[in-house]
Design a protein around this motif. Structure first.
Motif, short mmCIF file in Angstrom:
data_model
loop_
_atom_site.label_atom_id
_atom_site.label_comp_id
_atom_site.label_asym_id
_atom_site.label_seq_id
_atom_site.Cartn_x
_atom_site.Cartn_y
_atom_site.Cartn_z
N PRO A 171 0.84 -1.21 0.00
CA PRO A 171 0.00 0.00 0.00
C PRO A 171 0.88 1.26 0.00
CG PRO A 171 -0.64 -1.53 1.76
CD PRO A 171 0.66 -2.01 1.22
N PRO A 172 0.44 2.32 -0.68
CA PRO A 172 1.20 3.57 -0.64
C PRO A 172 1.33 4.09 0.79
CG PRO A 172 -0.53 3.64 -2.31
CD PRO A 172 -0.78 2.43 -1.49
N ILE A 173 2.52 4.54 1.13
CA ILE A 173 2.80 5.00 2.50
C ILE A 173 2.81 6.52 2.54
CG2 ILE A 173 4.49 4.96 4.37
CD1 ILE A 173 5.40 2.26 3.34
N ASP A 174 2.01 7.07 3.43
CA ASP A 174 1.91 8.53 3.57
C ASP A 174 3.00 9.01 4.53
OD1 ASP A 174 1.23 11.15 3.98
OD2 ASP A 174 -0.92 10.78 4.07
N GLU A 175 4.15 9.39 3.96
CA GLU A 175 5.27 9.86 4.78
C GLU A 175 5.26 11.37 4.96
OE1 GLU A 175 8.89 8.44 3.09
OE2 GLU A 175 8.26 6.35 3.14
N GLY A 176 4.33 12.05 4.27
CA GLY A 176 4.26 13.50 4.41
C GLY A 176 5.33 14.24 3.65
N VAL A 177 5.98 13.58 2.67
CA VAL A 177 7.05 14.20 1.89
C VAL A 177 6.89 13.79 0.43
CG1 VAL A 177 9.53 14.44 1.57
CG2 VAL A 177 8.63 14.09 3.86
N PHE A 178 7.06 14.74 -0.48
CA PHE A 178 7.17 14.39 -1.88
C PHE A 178 8.08 15.39 -2.57
CE2 PHE A 178 3.40 17.08 -1.59
CZ PHE A 178 3.55 17.98 -2.66
N VAL A 179 8.54 15.04 -3.77
CA VAL A 179 9.53 15.86 -4.49
C VAL A 179 8.96 16.30 -5.82
CG1 VAL A 179 11.85 15.93 -5.45
CG2 VAL A 179 11.41 14.59 -3.39
N VAL A 180 9.14 17.58 -6.13
CA VAL A 180 8.77 18.13 -7.43
C VAL A 180 10.07 18.34 -8.21
CG1 VAL A 180 7.57 19.96 -8.66
CG2 VAL A 180 6.81 19.30 -6.37
N ASN A 181 10.24 17.61 -9.31
CA ASN A 181 11.43 17.74 -10.14
C ASN A 181 11.12 18.64 -11.34
OD1 ASN A 181 13.22 15.95 -8.69
ND2 ASN A 181 11.90 14.29 -9.40
N ILE A 182 11.97 19.65 -11.58
CA ILE A 182 11.75 20.61 -12.66
C ILE A 182 12.92 20.53 -13.63
CG2 ILE A 182 11.39 23.04 -13.23
CD1 ILE A 182 10.97 22.15 -9.66
N ASN A 207 -5.97 17.38 6.70
CA ASN A 207 -7.13 16.58 6.26
C ASN A 207 -6.87 15.85 4.94
OD1 ASN A 207 -8.75 17.49 8.44
ND2 ASN A 207 -9.10 19.42 7.37
N LYS A 208 -5.79 16.21 4.26
CA LYS A 208 -5.48 15.58 2.98
C LYS A 208 -4.25 14.69 3.12
CE LYS A 208 -7.26 19.42 0.16
NZ LYS A 208 -6.88 20.47 -0.82
N SER A 209 -4.23 13.62 2.32
CA SER A 209 -3.06 12.74 2.30
C SER A 209 -1.96 13.36 1.44
CB SER A 209 -3.44 11.38 1.74
OG SER A 209 -3.73 11.48 0.35
N THR A 210 -0.79 12.80 1.54
CA THR A 210 0.33 13.25 0.70
C THR A 210 -0.02 13.13 -0.77
OG1 THR A 210 1.93 12.58 2.39
CG2 THR A 210 2.77 12.85 0.16
N PHE A 211 -0.72 12.06 -1.13
CA PHE A 211 -1.05 11.80 -2.53
C PHE A 211 -2.05 12.83 -3.07
CE2 PHE A 211 -0.31 8.00 -0.01
CZ PHE A 211 0.88 7.56 -0.57
N GLN A 212 -2.97 13.27 -2.22
CA GLN A 212 -3.93 14.30 -2.63
C GLN A 212 -3.25 15.65 -2.83
OE1 GLN A 212 -6.55 13.63 0.73
NE2 GLN A 212 -8.16 12.79 -0.59
N VAL A 213 -2.34 15.99 -1.90
CA VAL A 213 -1.62 17.25 -2.03
C VAL A 213 -0.72 17.22 -3.27
CG1 VAL A 213 0.03 18.83 -0.93
CG2 VAL A 213 -1.67 17.65 0.47
N LEU A 263 0.31 14.10 10.22
CA LEU A 263 -0.96 13.52 9.79
C LEU A 263 -2.15 14.03 10.58
CD1 LEU A 263 -0.31 9.75 8.98
CD2 LEU A 263 -1.57 11.37 7.58
N ASN A 264 -1.96 14.21 11.89
CA ASN A 264 -3.09 14.63 12.73
C ASN A 264 -3.41 16.11 12.60
OD1 ASN A 264 -0.81 15.59 13.98
ND2 ASN A 264 -1.21 14.67 15.98
N GLY A 313 -2.52 6.72 11.07
CA GLY A 313 -1.31 7.26 11.70
C GLY A 313 -0.08 6.85 10.93
N GLU A 314 1.08 7.40 11.35
CA GLU A 314 2.33 7.10 10.66
C GLU A 314 2.61 5.60 10.68
OE1 GLU A 314 1.89 9.50 12.79
OE2 GLU A 314 2.53 11.38 11.84
#
Length: 1017
Positions: free
Chosen positions: A548-559, A625-631, A621-622, A974-975
């Protein structure tokens, strides 16, 4: 004296043994380190080689192919991949899991030594490195100060970096950002021509003068004194006053022909956090070092540094240890909540605090004893080991419930307490031993599984097995002993509270259903089969994914901007994105880099000035209201407004080691690069049409446009010029030459010699560039060379000695398996040229392997359970009746996964394997009691009718304690909860449905098979 008698008659001995276990377990608890996952050892090695000046095709032919051929003959090699790029070759060798990498590295070096003689002489010595998946940065820091950014960088490099590097467990510290100083010597071209000087002459003079050299030794008064010639520059004024000899015999000073100043270097890297420029520090731990402990030591040292330098401002941008601790605490809370639910269930059924406490003691004793195993096997506290405890916390009381309930029933029947304790435990001992062994034995086939799946779940298996063995021992020793002292001779009490009235109605209704089922055996079996088929259908609807995708609260935007774009262009795009991303409510920190890797991956960004990355760190997370994937998807919508930039959003889990690659990874193999590129572009367009795909891209990149100078050797030689002299002259005119080093504020900075206007040279200006000759004259570059603008070389990817282009995609709001099926269906209509093929790699390949391995484990688990049951019952009929409850549990697991919106993943399949050992427990208790009643002279039908209602209470109690024990793990957000949730849901669903059917179907099957056996006899 049997075990039960010993425990009842030697209570002090049993208490002392328990006390010793608790003390050793608590001491072990304080010594066990924390980590997110078990240590993952991936058997991969890399052979890196450089061949300066060679293009990818030359690198592939002369370097990569020979090395590939050599390492492919090493034992246990699974895959050989390579990248041939401008001046470099990278060969990645993947071995089978379980390979001893130290021996494999030695064998690789031996094989490479055999082909070294066939490589070009200019090729560097091939370097073999073992890949460490745990080598990602564990801590990212940002430093600020009101002082000059260059001075801050010097402070970070000279003071903070060395102190962090000295900490035990720290492997490396990388610093990026800030402004570096340089001594800029800007030479006036007119003055050079006037005095007959050249850039080379100026550079050589500076290098020859800025030296401290030893001169040997002299004798003075019987002593030897060291002689040193000191000529290093100690100030900018000394550099300005440097004498330059002229060809005519005169001397001028450097300041007569050049402007000398101390200035900032041209910026080609940047680190910015929440819009403020700063210095970024990335810290990696050593292989094998514990993340949390190393992070704690680093934080202690940082606090000391900040006390010593109050002007410094620091922000911890990313700390893996925090996520790990949050995940561990979350799982620990779930386990505690599950234990509390289990105890509440016991009290509701027993309505006796003393009895509830006796049973509940098995939970802390079993868990604390498990700490001893973790410590001595060098296993960390991670989400899998704690998940195993949370998984087992409801099962830990099952044996104690069965034993104590039987003792309780005998005590109410008038038996003395000691007799009730001994005989009650003895009567159900076979049932509890068999039920424990069937649960334990399902984990044995895990030894046949290799790879990522086995690494992740082996420690969970250790934890569950050991805790259940301790709980069995507790139920057969400590529980009878405590019962004999606490449950004095009891009279059966007629309870009239709401629960018992409700339970009385449930028991009465169950008796009616059981009577009907025994009168209509055929209908009962048909109904059970229909329920099984109906509930198993969701298995084909829920889809599948590796993890399952893990919501770590971090993602990267590559430009990435078009090749040739300036640093200013990429900085403007980054600034615009930073502002819009920072306005999203869930975003906490926005960290931007140009010319350095992202925070969570060393490979997400390039050092090219046309590429950059933004690491987006969300609130806990607490607090959102949105997951990492939604953001991340919201950011994907923002990027659509920025034209001309190639922007991708990467949400892959770095803490999980990438989980085997991208969800969609299509590997296209063939020989011709242009054909591969065309197929890759076609595949990209096809994949984009499939719903749920995101960030579809190909790893084929067009070369970088470059200006190529092709020297006419005959013409150049007439002027006494060589390729080296021309190249040096061009470099000096365009970018300047580092002539020497200058000591400045405790560090060494470059002394750079360059011509006026060198930063603004055009191609036309390059053509008319005057190249000084050894004779003192100069010649335009255009007269001795051709100037061409062409695309530079591309990277060439190979897999198992064949060229390959990969098309990858992320997935959003869909499961991986159904997405891959849709892609496969569309690719079937694509006409592949002869000699070209494609295959699905990455997570899909890992999923197929995991399905295959875990299916074998499941089959073996059921076989082992049957063997245990057959040996316990000394019969093949009764184990067969009991084992029929297993498929019923699978249908329940599938139904609950569908209702919860979860896909069939590796954790869910592991939950199914665990089910195979759990669900038979209720049937064992029921069938064993029927046999006991028949041995005591009761008729078969009467025994079946009595056994069901009699064992209804312990069956409901064990089922509810296990289900409620797992409930927090299944539903809490939760985490780290994403890994255990599918497993817990599968177990809950399977256990509930199989229990309901077992209570009715097992008695029916018992009579049917027993009648069949009697007829055959």
């Amino acid at each position: 004296m049997n075990l039960y008698s010993f425990s009842v008659k030697k209570p002090i001995t049993i208490l002392m043994i328990t006390l010793v276990i608790l003390i050793v377990g608590i001491v072990s608890l304080t010594r066990i380190p924390l980590d997110l996952l078990p240590k993952i050892e991936i058997p991969i090695a890399v052979v890196s080689t450089s061949y300066k000046g060679a293009g990818p095709q030359e690198i592939e032919k002369l370097v990569t192919k020979p090395i590939e051929g050599a390492v492919a003959t090493v034992g246990s090699v699974k895959n050989v991949k390579s990248i041939s790029m401008d001046g470099n070759s990278l060969v990645v060798i993947e071995f089978n899991f379980g390979t001893n990498m130290d021996f494999a590295n030695l064998e690789m070096r031996e094989k490479i030594d055999l082909v070294k003689g066939y490589l070009p002489r200019e090729v560097s010595n091939p370097m073999v490195v073992k890949v460490d998946p745990n080598a990602l940065p564990i801590l990212q820091l940002a430093f600020y100060s009101d002082e000059d950014l260059g001075k801050l960088q010097s402070q970070v490099m000279e003071i903070i970096k060395p102190r962090i590097e000295r900490i035990e467990g720290v492997a490396s510290v990388a610093v990026t950002g800030g402004n570096e100083k340089e001594v800029a010597i800007v030479v006036n071209e007119g003055e050079l021509e006037r005095y007959g000087l050249s850039m080379d002459r100026i550079t050589q003079t500076i290098g020859a003068e800025n030296l401290n050299l030893p001169g040997g030794q002299v004798h003075s008064g019987g002593k030897k004194l060291t002689v040193k010639t000191s000529g290093e520059f100690s100030s900018i004024e000394q550099i300005k006053a440097l004498p330059i000899p002229l060809v005519t015999g005169g001397v001028i000073h450097l300041e007569d022909i050049a402007q000398i100043s101390l200035e900032d270097k041209e910026i080609n890297t940047i680190s910015r956090i929440n819009g403020k420029d700063g210095i970024n520090m990335s810290i990696q731990k050593q292989s094998g070092a514990n993340t949390v402990r190393v992070s704690e030591e680093i934080n202690k040292e940082l606090n000391e540094i900040l006390k010593e330098y109050p002007s410094l401002e620091m922000e911890i941008v990313l700390d893996q240890a925090k996520y790990i601790k949050d995940s561990i605490i979350n799982v620990f809370k779930n386990a505690l909540m599950g234990a509390a639910f289990a105890i509440i269930v016991l009290y509701i059924f027993l309505r006796d605090l003393k009895t509830t406490l006796i049973i509940s003691v098995s939970i802390p004793v079993s868990i604390v004893a498990t700490f001893i195993l973790l410590y001595f096997r060098n296993i960390t506290f991670n989400v899998m080991t704690l998940g195993g405890m949370a998984l087992g916390v409801g099962m830990l009381v099952d044996n104690s419930i069965v034993v104590l309930e039987n003792i309780y029933r005998m005590s109410e029947g008038g038996e003395p307490s000691d007799t009730a304790a001994i005989e009650g435990a003895k009567e159900v001992s076979m049932a509890v031993i068999a039920s424990t062994l069937t649960t334990i034995v399902v984990f044995l086939p895990m030894v046949f599984v290799r790879g990522f799946t086995a690494t992740i779940f082996k420690e969970l298996a250790y934890t569950v097995v050991f805790s259940l063995l301790i709980s069995l021992l507790v139920s057969l020793t400590l529980i009878p002993m405590l019962s004999s002292r606490s449950l004095r001779k009891k009279k059966k009490i007629e309870r009239k509270d709401i629960f018992y009235k409700f339970y009385g109605k449930v028991e009465k209704e169950y008796k009616n259903i059981l009577d009907w089922a025994l009168r209509h055996k055929g209908w009962t079996v048909c109904i059970a089969v229909l329920i099984f088929i109906f509930t198993l259908t969701p298995l084909f609807l829920i889809g599948g994914e590796f993890f399952p995708p893990i919501d770590e609260g971090v993602f990267v935007v590559n430009i990435s901007l078009p090749q040739g774009s300036s640093f200013k262009d990429i900085n403007e795009v980054l600034g615009r994105l930073e502002g819009e991303i920072g306005n999203i409510e869930e975003v906490d920190t926005v960290f931007s880099t140009i010319g350095a890797g992202s925070l969570v991956s060393t490979s997400s960004s390039s050092t090219n000035s046309n590429k950059g990355s933004i690491t987006v760190i969300l609130k806990p997370l607490n607090e959102r209201n949105k997951s990492t994937f939604q953001v991340a998807d919201e950011v994907r919508n923002i990027k659509k407004d920025i034209a001309g930039a190639d922007i991708s959003v990467d949400v892959s889990s770095e803490l999980m080691g990438g989980l085997g690659g991208d969800p969609v990874n299509i590997s296209i193999k063939g020989d011709d690069l242009d054909t591969l590129k065309g197929i890759g572009e076609d595949f990209k367009e096809i994949v984009k049409t499939v719903p749920g795909t995101r960030e579809v891209k190909s790893n084929y990149e067009d070369g970088i446009p470059e200006v190529k100078i092709v020297l006419h050797r005959d013409m150049a030689s007439q002027f006494g010029l060589s390729t080296y002299q021309v190249a040096n002259s061009v470099r000096g005119n365009l970018s300047g030459v580092v002539a020497s080093k200058y000591k400045y504020e405790g560090s060494e900075i470059d002394i750079v010699v360059k011509k006026e206007g060198s930063k603004d040279e055009t191609i036309q200006g390059l053509k008319s560039l005057n190249i000084p000759t050894p004779l003192g004259s100069s010649v335009p570059l255009l007269e001795i060379a051709d100037i061409q603008v062409e695309k530079g070389p591309v990277n060439i990817y190979r897999e198992n000695q064949s060229r390959v282009v990969s098309v990858t995609s992320q997935i959003y709001d869909r499961d991986m398996e159904s997405t891959i099926e849709d892609i496969e269906a569309k690719l079937k209509d694509y006409h592949m040229p002869r000699g070209y093929s494609y295959s699905f790699e990455g997570q899909h390949k890992q999923l197929v392997k995991a399905y295959r391995d875990l299916t074998l484990v499941l089959i073996l688990a059921v076989v082992f359970v049957f063997i245990i049951l057959a040996s316990q019952f000394e019969s093949f009929i009764y184990p067969f009746i009991i084992i029929l409850s297993v498929p019923l549990s699978f249908s329940g697991a599938a139904l609950f996964l569908l209702l919860s919106g979860k896909s069939l993943s590796v954790p869910a399949i592991v939950g199914g394997i665990v089910l195979a050992g759990i669900v038979v427990n209720n049937a064992i208790v029921l069938v064993d009691y029927i046999n006991t009643l028949r041995k005591n002279g009761m008729e078969k039908d009467e025994a079946v009718r009595k056994a069901g209602p009699t064992r209804l209470r312990p069956i409901l109690m064990t089922t509810l304690t296990t289900v409620l024990g797992l409930l927090p793990l299944a539903i809490r957000r939760g985490e780290g909860s994403e890994i255990q949730s599918p497993m817990a849901i599968a177990v809950i669903g399977g256990l509930i449905l199989s229990t309901l059917l077992t209570l009715v179907l097992e008695p029916v099957l018992y009579i049917m098979f027993d009648n069949l056996r009697n007829r055959n006899n």
